[in-house]
Scaffold this motif. Sequence first.
Motif, PDB file in Angstrom:
ATOM      1  N   GLY A  80      -7.216  97.345 109.946  1.00  0.00           N
ATOM      2  CA  GLY A  80      -7.011  98.780 109.787  1.00  0.00           C
ATOM      3  C   GLY A  80      -8.272  99.599 110.002  1.00  0.00           C
ATOM      4  O   GLY A  80      -8.662 100.361 109.125  1.00  0.00           O
ATOM      5  N   LEU A  81      -8.922  99.429 111.148  1.00  0.00           N
ATOM      6  CA  LEU A  81     -10.117 100.218 111.432  1.00  0.00           C
ATOM      7  C   LEU A  81      -9.781 101.705 111.490  1.00  0.00           C
ATOM      8  O   LEU A  81      -8.775 102.099 112.079  1.00  0.00           O
ATOM      9  CB  LEU A  81     -10.731  99.803 112.773  1.00  0.00           C
ATOM     10  CG  LEU A  81     -11.294  98.390 112.884  1.00  0.00           C
ATOM     11  CD1 LEU A  81     -11.763  98.136 114.313  1.00  0.00           C
ATOM     12  CD2 LEU A  81     -12.436  98.185 111.916  1.00  0.00           C
ATOM     13  N   SER A  82     -10.643 102.516 110.895  1.00  0.00           N
ATOM     14  CA  SER A  82     -10.449 103.964 110.948  1.00  0.00           C
ATOM     15  C   SER A  82     -11.014 104.503 112.263  1.00  0.00           C
ATOM     16  O   SER A  82     -11.750 103.807 112.971  1.00  0.00           O
ATOM     17  CB  SER A  82     -11.172 104.630 109.774  1.00  0.00           C
ATOM     18  OG  SER A  82     -12.580 104.514 109.936  1.00  0.00           O
ATOM     19  N   HIS A 130     -19.911 102.471 105.717  1.00  0.00           N
ATOM     20  CA  HIS A 130     -19.228 102.052 106.952  1.00  0.00           C
ATOM     21  C   HIS A 130     -19.758 100.726 107.483  1.00  0.00           C
ATOM     22  O   HIS A 130     -18.967  99.873 107.921  1.00  0.00           O
ATOM     23  CB  HIS A 130     -19.329 103.137 108.022  1.00  0.00           C
ATOM     24  CG  HIS A 130     -18.525 104.361 107.707  1.00  0.00           C
ATOM     25  ND1 HIS A 130     -17.167 104.336 107.521  1.00  0.00           N
ATOM     26  CD2 HIS A 130     -18.896 105.650 107.544  1.00  0.00           C
ATOM     27  CE1 HIS A 130     -16.725 105.557 107.260  1.00  0.00           C
ATOM     28  NE2 HIS A 130     -17.766 106.379 107.260  1.00  0.00           N
ATOM     29  N   MET A 131     -21.062 100.533 107.441  1.00  0.00           N
ATOM     30  CA  MET A 131     -21.614  99.270 107.944  1.00  0.00           C
ATOM     31  C   MET A 131     -21.167  98.106 107.068  1.00  0.00           C
ATOM     32  O   MET A 131     -20.825  97.038 107.585  1.00  0.00           O
ATOM     33  CB  MET A 131     -23.139  99.338 108.051  1.00  0.00           C
ATOM     34  CG  MET A 131     -23.630 100.239 109.175  1.00  0.00           C
ATOM     35  SD  MET A 131     -22.957  99.858 110.817  1.00  0.00           S
ATOM     36  CE  MET A 131     -23.803  98.326 111.189  1.00  0.00           C
ATOM     37  N   ALA A 132     -21.138  98.302 105.757  1.00  0.00           N
ATOM     38  CA  ALA A 132     -20.663  97.241 104.857  1.00  0.00           C
ATOM     39  C   ALA A 132     -19.205  96.894 105.175  1.00  0.00           C
ATOM     40  O   ALA A 132     -18.832  95.706 105.222  1.00  0.00           O
ATOM     41  CB  ALA A 132     -20.812  97.673 103.404  1.00  0.00           C
ATOM     42  N   ALA A 133     -18.386  97.910 105.405  1.00  0.00           N
ATOM     43  CA  ALA A 133     -16.971  97.675 105.722  1.00  0.00           C
ATOM     44  C   ALA A 133     -16.834  96.949 107.064  1.00  0.00           C
ATOM     45  O   ALA A 133     -16.040  96.010 107.193  1.00  0.00           O
ATOM     46  CB  ALA A 133     -16.208  98.994 105.758  1.00  0.00           C
ATOM     47  N   LYS A 136     -17.854  93.344 106.725  1.00  0.00           N
ATOM     48  CA  LYS A 136     -16.784  92.610 106.024  1.00  0.00           C
ATOM     49  C   LYS A 136     -15.614  92.315 106.968  1.00  0.00           C
ATOM     50  O   LYS A 136     -14.998  91.256 106.887  1.00  0.00           O
ATOM     51  CB  LYS A 136     -16.305  93.423 104.824  1.00  0.00           C
ATOM     52  CG  LYS A 136     -15.296  92.703 103.980  1.00  0.00           C
ATOM     53  CD  LYS A 136     -14.895  93.516 102.762  1.00  0.00           C
ATOM     54  CE  LYS A 136     -13.862  92.757 101.950  1.00  0.00           C
ATOM     55  NZ  LYS A 136     -13.408  93.529 100.800  1.00  0.00           N
ATOM     56  N   LYS A 137     -15.323  93.239 107.889  1.00  0.00           N
ATOM     57  CA  LYS A 137     -14.215  93.078 108.829  1.00  0.00           C
ATOM     58  C   LYS A 137     -14.599  92.199 110.022  1.00  0.00           C
ATOM     59  O   LYS A 137     -13.771  91.914 110.871  1.00  0.00           O
ATOM     60  CB  LYS A 137     -13.731  94.452 109.314  1.00  0.00           C
ATOM     61  CG  LYS A 137     -13.096  95.257 108.188  1.00  0.00           C
ATOM     62  CD  LYS A 137     -12.760  96.660 108.614  1.00  0.00           C
ATOM     63  CE  LYS A 137     -12.189  97.441 107.422  1.00  0.00           C
ATOM     64  NZ  LYS A 137     -11.829  98.820 107.780  1.00  0.00           N
ATOM     65  N   HIS A 173     -17.443  85.764 111.225  1.00  0.00           N
ATOM     66  CA  HIS A 173     -16.552  84.919 110.428  1.00  0.00           C
ATOM     67  C   HIS A 173     -15.141  84.803 110.978  1.00  0.00           C
ATOM     68  O   HIS A 173     -14.380  83.983 110.522  1.00  0.00           O
ATOM     69  CB  HIS A 173     -16.525  85.387 108.970  1.00  0.00           C
ATOM     70  CG  HIS A 173     -15.926  86.752 108.768  1.00  0.00           C
ATOM     71  ND1 HIS A 173     -16.662  87.904 108.870  1.00  0.00           N
ATOM     72  CD2 HIS A 173     -14.665  87.122 108.497  1.00  0.00           C
ATOM     73  CE1 HIS A 173     -15.869  88.932 108.660  1.00  0.00           C
ATOM     74  NE2 HIS A 173     -14.664  88.498 108.424  1.00  0.00           N
ATOM     75  N   ILE A 174     -14.774  85.605 111.963  1.00  0.00           N
ATOM     76  CA  ILE A 174     -13.441  85.501 112.550  1.00  0.00           C
ATOM     77  C   ILE A 174     -13.494  84.413 113.606  1.00  0.00           C
ATOM     78  O   ILE A 174     -14.308  84.435 114.506  1.00  0.00           O
ATOM     79  CB  ILE A 174     -12.995  86.839 113.178  1.00  0.00           C
ATOM     80  CG1 ILE A 174     -12.915  87.898 112.090  1.00  0.00           C
ATOM     81  CG2 ILE A 174     -11.665  86.686 113.877  1.00  0.00           C
ATOM     82  CD1 ILE A 174     -12.632  89.284 112.605  1.00  0.00           C
TER      83      ILE A 174
END
Length: 180
Positions: A80-82, A130-133, A136-137, A173-174
């Motif tokens: 769900g990227l903004s 935003h960078m943390a999100a 994480k993604k 990580h993906i």
Amino acid sequence: MMKKKTSAELGMEKKRNAIAVHNRLANAVLEEKKKMEKEGLEVPPVTISVKGDDRPLWQPEKYFNKNFKSYLEQIRKVHGLSVTEIGIIFILSQHITYENNLITNTDGTPVIKKDLEKILGIRQNAVDKHMAALIKKGVFASVKVRKSVNYYLDPRIAYQGNRIDTTLLSMFHIKLDSFK
């Protein structure tokens, strides 16, 4: 009764025909190149020129980014990227270095958080959020180097170069198999 074509109309028809011939030949060459590469042959870049096609040839910069739309779209659906996050990805993809995707300043030095604030035009707390999100993604990877942090963009989103290093891929990580 058929109307006689003017010289301008004949010229345009000739140009359209040359462009159509050029496009079909270029597609045939690309398909053959793909087949040869699957056979293990290294095929050099090829250009096609058709007389009558007077469009200017595209002259890319020495290095340019290749963006992979389908992978980014899959990440967008899964995580769900903004719109803001997609904008950050696009802006920072213009700052990746050749073959290692390190986010750098125009002078080649790795960006730090203060640089991100200037590049993105947002405040430090928004940069952090935003960078943390995005880390994480799995869009960006961060690597601590001494007292600062280096950021890398997943090369399956955008890349500069010919061969993606497996070490670079392993930073994200993906798994490769999760998006087919």
